[in-house]
Scaffold this motif. Structure first.
Motif, mmCIF file in Angstrom:
data_model
loop_
_atom_site.group_PDB
_atom_site.id
_atom_site.type_symbol
_atom_site.label_atom_id
_atom_site.label_comp_id
_atom_site.label_asym_id
_atom_site.label_seq_id
_atom_site.Cartn_x
_atom_site.Cartn_y
_atom_site.Cartn_z
ATOM 1 N N LEU A 159 -8.966 -23.755 1.103
ATOM 2 C CA LEU A 159 -8.309 -22.850 1.199
ATOM 3 C C LEU A 159 -9.591 -21.915 1.586
ATOM 4 N N ASP A 160 -8.955 -21.354 2.654
ATOM 5 C CA ASP A 160 -9.463 -19.694 3.850
ATOM 6 C C ASP A 160 -9.521 -19.029 2.834
ATOM 7 N N ALA A 161 -8.623 -18.689 2.572
ATOM 8 C CA ALA A 161 -8.123 -17.531 2.347
ATOM 9 C C ALA A 161 -6.484 -16.888 1.792
ATOM 10 N N VAL A 162 -6.651 -16.094 1.325
ATOM 11 C CA VAL A 162 -5.628 -15.206 0.915
ATOM 12 C C VAL A 162 -5.431 -13.743 1.298
ATOM 13 N N ILE A 163 -4.350 -14.134 2.204
ATOM 14 C CA ILE A 163 -4.122 -12.746 2.740
ATOM 15 C C ILE A 163 -2.835 -11.457 2.409
ATOM 16 N N ASN A 164 -3.459 -10.629 1.557
ATOM 17 C CA ASN A 164 -2.449 -10.288 0.273
ATOM 18 C C ASN A 164 -1.802 -8.700 1.341
ATOM 19 N N LEU A 165 -0.589 -8.752 1.097
ATOM 20 C CA LEU A 165 -0.026 -7.869 2.019
ATOM 21 C C LEU A 165 0.446 -6.629 1.500
ATOM 22 N N GLU A 166 -0.835 -5.633 1.335
ATOM 23 C CA GLU A 166 0.071 -4.307 0.133
ATOM 24 C C GLU A 166 1.033 -3.342 0.585
ATOM 25 N N ILE A 167 1.925 -3.659 -0.213
ATOM 26 C CA ILE A 167 3.011 -2.670 0.391
ATOM 27 C C ILE A 167 3.308 -1.503 -0.696
ATOM 28 N N GLY A 168 4.072 -0.251 -0.698
ATOM 29 C CA GLY A 168 4.482 -0.001 -1.531
ATOM 30 C C GLY A 168 6.162 -0.113 -2.101
ATOM 31 N N GLU A 169 6.244 -0.228 -3.580
ATOM 32 C CA GLU A 169 7.801 -1.240 -3.959
ATOM 33 C C GLU A 169 8.462 -0.428 -3.233
ATOM 34 N N GLU A 170 8.729 0.909 -3.004
ATOM 35 C CA GLU A 170 9.935 1.358 -2.443
ATOM 36 C C GLU A 170 10.196 1.376 -1.102
ATOM 37 N N GLU A 171 9.243 0.863 -0.270
ATOM 38 C CA GLU A 171 9.403 0.579 0.917
ATOM 39 C C GLU A 171 9.720 -0.535 1.362
ATOM 40 N N ALA A 172 8.920 -1.829 0.143
ATOM 41 C CA ALA A 172 9.340 -2.544 1.083
ATOM 42 C C ALA A 172 11.171 -2.799 -0.125
ATOM 43 N N LYS A 173 11.609 -2.318 -0.957
ATOM 44 C CA LYS A 173 12.429 -2.830 -1.769
ATOM 45 C C LYS A 173 13.792 -1.619 -0.284
ATOM 46 N N LYS A 174 13.206 -1.152 0.006
ATOM 47 C CA LYS A 174 14.320 -0.160 1.267
ATOM 48 C C LYS A 174 14.062 -1.440 2.560
ATOM 49 N N ARG A 175 12.798 -2.290 2.969
ATOM 50 C CA ARG A 175 13.027 -2.755 3.575
ATOM 51 C C ARG A 175 13.931 -4.988 4.057
ATOM 52 N N ILE A 176 13.985 -4.582 2.530
ATOM 53 C CA ILE A 176 15.405 -5.538 1.577
ATOM 54 C C ILE A 176 16.120 -5.620 1.874
ATOM 55 N N ILE A 177 16.641 -4.215 1.697
ATOM 56 C CA ILE A 177 18.258 -4.087 1.877
ATOM 57 C C ILE A 177 18.641 -3.589 3.027
ATOM 58 N N LEU A 178 17.450 -3.446 3.832
ATOM 59 C CA LEU A 178 18.234 -3.312 5.452
ATOM 60 C C LEU A 178 18.308 -4.762 6.290
#
Ligand code: AMP
Length: 193
Positions: A107-126
């Protein structure tokens, strides 16, 4: 071979970024969520899986690990893998580690995408407006975040121990995030050349 895990909350942009990375580096994009949705549509395990996906909880370990190991074995000759939505629990991470060791993979790397929960929820709703995904609704979204916090987030500690994590700000637009990931991957590739 280059092998990555793309990590983050639901709605962080894992699928979008994994697809771009896969294209650029010729990697096999292994999305367990996508594989499960295909199985829901046409596979014989559809009815068994549906209850878990619709609730936003994890599909049983045996089913997932078997599915993933089969997909890896089938694509073992590709230049590498990007795992999207897998592993999602400590036991899945251990299963992946074992599979890697047994098959002399790394395994070379774990790419961890950091994002606020509110923004993430907005994106999913969209996204839910066009995705047709039965789990992109407010109730299931809330359970998916709960599942993430309880079972998936602890994996950050697991991978931190092996210094494999690359944190990426997932809030900017798609191209900007992709560019930052690219730069990190180039750093990783250099010592290999
Ligand atoms: P995703 O497309 O990654 O958001 O996944 C959608 C749903 O599929 C999740 O909420 C889970 O119910 C199921 N799922 C996806 N990946 C896994 C996994 N690695 N282990 C268990 N369940 C999963």
């Amino acid at each position: 071979m280059l092998n990555f895990i793309i990590f983050g909350t639901p709605g962080a942009g894992k699928g979008t970024q994994a697809e771009l990375i896969a294209k650029e580096y010729g990697l096999f994009h292994l999305s367990t969520g996508q594989a499960l949705r295909q199985e829901l549509e046409s596979g014989e395990l559809g009815s068994e899986i549906k209850q878990y996906v619709d609730q936003g909880i994890l599909v049983p370990y045996e089913l997932i690990v078997k599915m993933v190991n089969k997909a890896i074995a089938k694509n073992i000759n590709c230049p590498g893998f990007i795992f999207d939505g897998y592993p999602r629990s400590l036991s899945q991470a251990e299963a992946l580690q074992n599979f890697f060791e047994e098959n002399d993979l790394h395994l070379d790397a774990v790419i961890n995408l950091e994002i606020g929960e509110e923004e993430a929820k907005k994106r999913i709703i969209l996204r839910g407006k066009t995705s047709g995904r039965s789990d992109d609704n407010p109730e299931t979204i809330s359970t998916r975040f709960h599942t993430y916090h309880e079972q998936t987030k602890p994996l950050l500690d697991y991978y931190q121990a092996s210094k494999k994590i690359i944190n990426i700000d997932g809030e900017p637009d798609i191209e900007a995030v992709a560019k930052n990931i690219d730069q990190e991957i180039e750093h990783i590739k250099k010592p290999l050349q």
